[in-house]
Design an enzyme around this catalytic site. Structure first.
Site, PDB file in Angstrom:
ATOM      1  N   TYR A   1     -90.953  21.279  33.834  1.00 42.90           N
ATOM      2  CA  TYR A   1     -90.525  20.767  35.141  1.00 42.90           C
ATOM      3  C   TYR A   1     -89.862  19.389  34.963  1.00 42.90           C
ATOM      4  O   TYR A   1     -90.381  18.530  34.242  1.00 42.90           O
ATOM      5  CB  TYR A   1     -91.746  20.681  36.074  1.00 42.90           C
ATOM      6  CG  TYR A   1     -91.496  19.872  37.309  1.00 42.90           C
ATOM      7  CD1 TYR A   1     -90.519  20.259  38.233  1.00 42.90           C
ATOM      8  CD2 TYR A   1     -92.202  18.703  37.568  1.00 42.90           C
ATOM      9  CE1 TYR A   1     -90.274  19.507  39.367  1.00 42.90           C
ATOM     10  CE2 TYR A   1     -91.965  17.949  38.694  1.00 42.90           C
ATOM     11  CZ  TYR A   1     -90.997  18.349  39.588  1.00 42.90           C
ATOM     12  OH  TYR A   1     -90.754  17.593  40.700  1.00 42.90           O
TER      13      TYR A   1
ATOM     14  N   LYS B   1     -97.426  23.592  46.078  1.00 43.34           N
ATOM     15  CA  LYS B   1     -96.724  24.880  46.050  1.00 43.34           C
ATOM     16  C   LYS B   1     -97.651  26.003  46.530  1.00 43.34           C
ATOM     17  O   LYS B   1     -98.015  26.030  47.688  1.00 43.34           O
ATOM     18  CB  LYS B   1     -96.188  25.128  44.628  1.00 43.34           C
ATOM     19  CG  LYS B   1     -95.457  23.928  44.008  1.00 43.34           C
ATOM     20  CD  LYS B   1     -94.190  23.621  44.744  1.00 43.34           C
ATOM     21  CE  LYS B   1     -93.362  22.451  44.246  1.00 43.34           C
ATOM     22  NZ  LYS B   1     -93.938  21.328  43.591  1.00 43.34           N
TER      23      LYS B   1
HETATM   24  C1  PLP Z   1     -94.355  23.131  37.582  1.00 42.17           C
HETATM   25  C2  PLP Z   1     -94.491  21.863  38.372  1.00 42.17           C
HETATM   26  N1  PLP Z   1     -95.368  20.939  37.971  1.00 42.17           N
HETATM   27  C3  PLP Z   1     -95.538  19.777  38.643  1.00 42.17           C
HETATM   28  C4  PLP Z   1     -94.771  19.492  39.752  1.00 42.17           C
HETATM   29  C5  PLP Z   1     -94.944  18.172  40.455  1.00 42.17           C
HETATM   30  O1  PLP Z   1     -95.658  18.347  41.629  1.00 42.17           O
HETATM   31  P1  PLP Z   1     -95.512  17.405  42.923  1.00 42.17           P
HETATM   32  O2  PLP Z   1     -94.144  17.639  43.465  1.00 42.17           O
HETATM   33  O3  PLP Z   1     -96.614  17.885  43.801  1.00 42.17           O
HETATM   34  O4  PLP Z   1     -95.708  16.014  42.433  1.00 42.17           O
HETATM   35  C6  PLP Z   1     -93.847  20.430  40.211  1.00 42.17           C
HETATM   36  C7  PLP Z   1     -93.031  20.155  41.403  1.00 42.17           C
HETATM   37  O5  PLP Z   1     -92.086  20.855  41.707  1.00 42.17           O
HETATM   38  C8  PLP Z   1     -93.698  21.649  39.499  1.00 42.17           C
HETATM   39  O6  PLP Z   1     -92.814  22.596  39.872  1.00 42.17           O
END
Ligand code: PLP
Length: 379
Positions: A97, A195
């Site tokens: 990510y 998500k």
């Molecule tokens: C696979 C993954 N990990 C971590 C995150 C980070 O999460 P947050 O947006 O809640 O900080 C995301 C966000 O899109 C993600 O898709």
């Protein structure tokens, strides 16, 4: 208890009043009888009863020892990275990510280096592990090309090579309804609960679940020292949203499979990325470790132009053009100009994110409506 029952029954009601819904303990502090004499709660950064219920809930869903709830997924990622010291190394999946990639770059300044590797190739992954490797960081399936890595095989082989390392799995794309990395010998599970877990695109939240007391104490110390905790109201929203996790993920996976099969028939589509398709390069691993194939489908066009993708993503009616994923409402996104716009083009193309690649986060709407919507946009 079976998993669906466990999810509902572990969301505790209020023993004080009998309120069926979990109370929101919107408080910063707690009255003490004498200095240090209290009911287990002294300050909300350290502990909060609503947060505790959420943490216990995810611990049971992920078969862990204990969990911690953070203000976002990235705050959870950051807390885990703070377990490391200058000179330590990380081996991470290459199409990690983007936000985690950015954070790992910040840690480079502190002397913590990351080797990015295609973790679907287990041998390659094990080969790069050294004595300095302290974390193996997996995301499976990945975003947006849905590469699936073999959690069990990598966990066992990497610990055989270096027994001191920890295997971390970012389980955001799958959710505990699809796979449980701790059962597959990983040590820490991370969620952007923003998500699938919270599931309604109305809250930012992060969770880390660990396998043993020692790791829990270390992470708890880091969380209390740095303060990125989830607020009581956001804990409550995450608890409420998660109650329908299994229902949503089952329907989203079913819808996604239908969309992927529909796209296969379209002449203007080039590649389709969905682990449920028999020709997906990691289909067999997905069958081995996942209960469902998930709710994300990506595809690219034969006319591999940014403009043609932009035309499609602005022509859908039900699929809303937005970043993020995993909610009840279907979303469409163009990674090259949205989620991955800061990734240099050659790196983006190398990791399979073509100019025309489009990512769908399939919601819980009626499948006929969703197919019709994509069909008219493609036309
Ligand atoms: C696979 C993954 N990990 C971590 C995150 C980070 O999460 P947050 O947006 O809640 O900080 C995301 C966000 O899109 C993600 O898709």
């Amino acid at each position: 208890m079976k998993e669906e029952t466990k999810l509902i029954q572990n969301i505790l009601s209020d023993p004080l009043t009998g309120a069926i819904s979990t109370p929101i303990y919107q408080t910063s502090t707690y009255i003490q009888k004498a200095p240090g004499v209290h009911k287990g709660f002294d300050y909300t950064r350290t502990n909060n009863p609503t947060r505790k219920i959420l943490e216990n809930l995810i611990t049971s869903l992920e078969y862990g020892y204990a969990s911690l709830a953070f203000s976002s997924g990235l705050a959870a990622v950051d807390a885990v990275l703070k377990l490391l010291e200058c000179g330590d190394e990380i081996v991470a999946v290459d199409d990690i990510y983007g936000g985690t990639f950015r954070l790992l770059n910040l840690y480079k300044k502190l002397g913590i280096h990351t080797k990015f590797i295609d973790t679907t190739n287990v041998e390659e992954c094990i080969n790069v592990i050294s004595k300095k490797t302290k974390l193996v960081w997996l995301e499976t399936p990945t975003n947006p090309t849905l590469k699936v890595s073999d959690i069990e095989d990598i966990s066992i082989k990497s610990k055989n090579k270096n027994p001191k390392l920890l295997v971390v799995v970012d389980n955001t794309f799958a959710s505990p309804a699809i796979q449980n990395p701790l059962k597959l010998h990983a040590d820490i599970v991370i969620h952007s609960a923003t998500k699938y877990l919270a599931g309604h695109s109305d809250v930012l939240a992060g969770l880390a679940t660990v396998k043993n007391p020692d790791l829990y104490e270390k992470l708890k110390y880091i969380q209390n020292a740095t303060g990125g905790v989830l607020s009581p109201i956001d804990c409550w929203l995450t608890i409420r949203g998660s109650q329908t996790l299994y229902l949503r993920v089952k329907k989203q996976s079913k819808n996604a499979f239908r969309i992927a099969s529909f796209l296969e028939k379209k002449k203007n589509i080039d590649k389709i990325y969905y682990p449920g398709l028999p020709y997906h390069k990691n289909h067999l691993i997905a069958i081995k470790q996942q209960r469902y194939f998930g709710g994300i489908v990506s595809f690219s066009m034969k006319n591999d132009k940014i403009e043609s993708a932009k035309k499609i993503v602005t022509s859908t009616k039900f699929f809303k053009l937005a970043e993020s994923l995993g909610g009840t409402k279907s979303l469409i996104c163009h990674p090259a100009t949205m989620t991955h716009k800061s990734t240099p083009k050659e790196i983006r193309i190398k990791s399979g994110i073509q100019d025309s690649l489009i990512r769908l986060s399939i919601g819980i709407e009626n499948i006929e409506d969703l197919i019709e919507d994509i069909d008219q946009a493609l036309k």
